[in-house]
Every structure is written in C-alpha cells, then in structure tokens.
Motif scaffolding. Structure first.
Motif, PDB file in Angstrom:
ATOM      1  N   HIS A   1      -1.716  11.165   3.206  1.00  0.00           N
ATOM      2  CA  HIS A   1      -1.695  10.365   2.985  1.00  0.00           C
ATOM      3  C   HIS A   1       0.251  10.128   2.155  1.00  0.00           C
TER       4      HIS A   1
ATOM      5  N   ARG B   1      -2.219   4.978   1.298  1.00  0.00           N
ATOM      6  CA  ARG B   1      -3.397   4.264   1.098  1.00  0.00           C
ATOM      7  C   ARG B   1      -4.363   4.859   2.599  1.00  0.00           C
TER       8      ARG B   1
ATOM      9  N   SER C   1       1.202  -1.001  -0.037  1.00  0.00           N
ATOM     10  CA  SER C   1      -0.150  -0.225  -0.030  1.00  0.00           C
ATOM     11  C   SER C   1       0.839   1.389  -0.027  1.00  0.00           C
TER      12      SER C   1
END
Length: 156
Positions: free
Chosen positions: A136, A83, A3
């Motif tokens: 993020h 993410r 991720s």
C-alpha cells in the motif's frame, strides 16, 4: 487524490553509495573550481564593500550559502501511501515523472527505475529515481529537488 498521502522528504540513510555517482570527474572538477574560486572572490567583494565588518560575519554566511545548494542533489526518500494496491499508482507516478522530464529506464519485479532526460536537469545533478512498490505504498528515492517537484506535481 483523496486516498493518497505523502510522507515528508527525508535524506536517504545510505548516502555513501550515492555520492560517488553524483557527478562525473569533469563535473566534480568544475564544481570544485567554482567553489574554490567563487567563494573567496565573493568574500573579498563583501569585505571591500564593508571593510569594518568582522570577517566571521562575511565568511560563515558565504560558505554556508555556497555549500547549501549541494544538499538538493543528495538523495532523499519519499513515501506515497494509498488505501488501495500501490501498483495502480505507478501509472500516475509515471505520468508525473514524465512531466518532470524523466523516462522509465528499467523495470524489475517490485521496482521501477527512471532516468532524467538530458535537457531537463543540469549535467552535474544526479538523474536517477528509483520507485519500490510495496502493498500500500510507493517508496521513491532520488535527488531531493526532484522529489519536491514530484510531490507538488502529484498533489495537483
């Protein structure tokens, strides 16, 4: 780390504020003396090996080869996107930087500063890495050589 994605390492736009802090006066003097004496000596050695070679074929590569390594200590920027909340990635980054010889030097809201331990990096190299935490993404700013090693360390 499925991720997490890494951006390319790019030169930091604000080089002017980093350049005065790259070296101490002693380090600048030593680097200048090494370049001023070493590069002409290397050119002379190549010229003695092949006196018929055009001088430009010797001078230009030696100058570029002597000055190109300086690019690795200039500041760069790397973005680590994720993410989930990027704050959770700071612990992983902290472990990776510890393996590379950096310790946490300070923390402010949204920013973490790291400083290299003396035995890890040569005296003349810029030794600070700054991490800015966004929603993020983590924006890591520091010497390009250290950013390349950090990216390899976190890719594993």
């Amino acid at each position: 780390m499925k991720s997490v994605t890494f951006s390319d390492i790019e030169h930091a736009r604000d080089r002017a504020c980093f350049l005065p802090s790259l070296w101490s006066m002693r380090g600048r003097t030593l680097a200048a003396m090494t370049l001023a004496l070493g590069l002409p000596a290397l050119m002379m050695a190549f010229h003695l090996l092949d006196p018929d070679a055009p001088l430009a074929y010797i001078v230009v590569p030696v100058l570029l080869g002597g000055l190109l390594p300086m690019m690795h200590v200039l500041p760069g920027r790397l973005q680590v996107k994720t993410r989930f909340d990027a704050f959770h990635l700071v612990g992983t980054l902290d472990d990776a930087l510890d393996k590379l010889g950096y310790t946490q030097a300070g923390r402010a809201p949204g920013t973490v500063h790291y400083r290299a331990r003396a035995e890890r990096w040569p005296q003349w190299q810029h030794k600070e890495i700054t991490v800015t935490v966004r929603d993020h993404a983590l924006e890591v700013t520091g010497p390009i050589a250290a950013l390349r090693e950090l990216r390899q360390q976190m890719d594993r």
